[in-house]
Design an enzyme around this catalytic site. Structure first.
Site: not given
Ligand code: NAD
Ligand code: UDP
Length: 323
Positions: A92-93, A106, A146, A160
């Site tokens: 969902k997120t 948009k 995921y 979009y």
């Molecule tokens: P993280 O878990 O530290 O950060 C994610 C943040 O999103 C957290 O602060 C969490 O509280 C917030 N969050 C989660 N669900 C939410 C919701 N429904 N509403 C509002 N906030 C929400 O992870 P990260 O490593 O900082 O990753 C950040 C983004 O980068 C993510 O989208 C992740 O998929 C992407 N990403 C990260 C990596 C990595 O190696 N760190 C690799 C690929 C992709």
């Protein structure tokens, strides 16, 4: 430079907090939005007194009404133990979060960047992975919430863009590490450093011969900003990561060498669908953004280990029991 109003969803997380630092320091008007599922306010506490920084507690699965010029959509649990804890919420997120930020983009005519992932390639049979590789994802496995959530979000971004003219950017981020990784996120770098500092066993999943390549956080943030600020005719998807590939066993040895101590390497079961190899082809990012990572593993690990030494681990609550 023109000052922009910039929303960072997931802005209190590991990557998001570093991105907020950079954008605030550049003088932009930054809104950090987070539900704190996998993070805590301490990641951005140092920004709270800054006049150009604002923090909102909100869940991206619910609509947001803000007036902004740019959106970085990072909200999503990223560590396997976190995103598998409530897989339906993870999906969902990704999907509803994408719909909500795209709807806002948009309406406001904002530019919007999606933090996608190397996980869209699944357990890849093409190596290293270029952007035109379509991936090998198990749609019903434990990582699917995921991987497929992020794939669906990419689809929404491109629809979009094509149908509604939304100005998008899509970055496929590969494994990134650095200060402010959650100490209990269960990811390999944070696990190995925490275990080595505590003198406990270092847990190698499987034979440790699976490979990854790790990008230091500062390099990754530079890549995200370069993509956002780059030409409107280059929207991605583009890989951002460090192409220096090595085995997980080698990473354990390197962490032990830099931390010191007497931890033993112990084997644990390999999680289901764990990719055997992963390494970005960053030719496109180099050609179109002039971007490539600069911090090598030894230097990045030294900075990360210093941060882990400096924190009081008792200040951190495990977001889920799955670490
Ligand atoms: P993280 O878990 O530290 O950060 C994610 C943040 O999103 C957290 O602060 C969490 O509280 C917030 N969050 C989660 N669900 C939410 C919701 N429904 N509403 C509002 N906030 C929400 O992870 P990260 O490593 O900082 O990753 C950040 C983004 O980068 C993510 O989208 C992740 O998929 C992407 N990403 C990260 C990596 C990595 O190696 N760190 C690799 C690929 C992709
Ligand atoms: N891993 C490990 N020990 C740990 C945590 C992870 O050997 O304590 C392995 C995991 O099985 C995977 C790799 O390290 O092969 C990277 O795991 P992580 O969860 O950091 O990220 P992934 O790339 O799998 O999403």
């Amino acid at each position: 430079m023109s000052i922009k109003r910039i929303l960072v969803t997931g802005g209190a997380g590991f990557l998001g907090s570093h991105l907020c630092d950079r954008l605030v320091d550049a003088g932009h008007d930054v809104i950090c939005l987070d539900n704190f599922f996998t993070s805590q306010k301490s990641n951005v506490a140092h920004l709270l007194g800054r006049a150009n920084f604002e923090l909102i507690r909100h869940d991206v699965t619910h609509p947001m009404y803000l007036e902004v010029d740019e959106i970085y959509n990072l909200a999503c649990p990223a560590a396997p133990g976190h995103y598998q804890y409530n897989p339906i919420k993870t999906m969902k997120t990704s999907v509803m979060g994408a719909i909500n930020v795209l709807g806002m983009a948009k309406r406001c005519r904002a530019k919007v960047l999606q933090a996608s992932t190397s996980e869209v390639y699944g357990d890849p049979d093409v190596h290293p992975q270029p952007e035109d590789y379509r991936g090998s994802v198990n749609p019903i496995g434990p990582r699917a919430c995921y991987d497929e959530g992020k794939r669906a979000a990419e689809t929404l971004f491109f629809d979009y863009h094509r149908k509604n003219g939304v100005n998008i950017r899509v970055a496929r981020i590969f494994n990134t590490y650095g200060p402010r990784m959650h100490p209990f996120d269960g990811r390999v770098v944070s696990n190995f450093i925490r275990q080595a500092l505590a003198g406990s066993d270092i847990t190698i999943f499987g034979d440790g011969l699976q490979t990854r390549s790790f990008c230091y956080v500062d390099d990754l943030i530079s890549g995200l900003i370069a993509l956002m600020e780059g030409s409107d005719d280059f929207v991605g998807p583009v890989n951002l990561g460090n192409p220096h590939e090595f085995t997980i066993r080698r990473l354990a040895e390197q962490v032990l060498e830099q931390v010191g101590g007497a931890s033993r390497l112990v084997k644990k079961d390999l999680p289901e669908d764990d990719p055997k190899q992963r390494c970005p082809d960053i030719g496109l990012a180099a050609a179109r953004l002039g971007w490539r990572p600069r911090v090598d593993l030894r230097e990045g690990l030294a900075k990360t280990i210093a941060w882990f030494r400096a924190i009081d681990i008792a200040d951190y609550r495990a977001p889920t029991p799955n670490y």
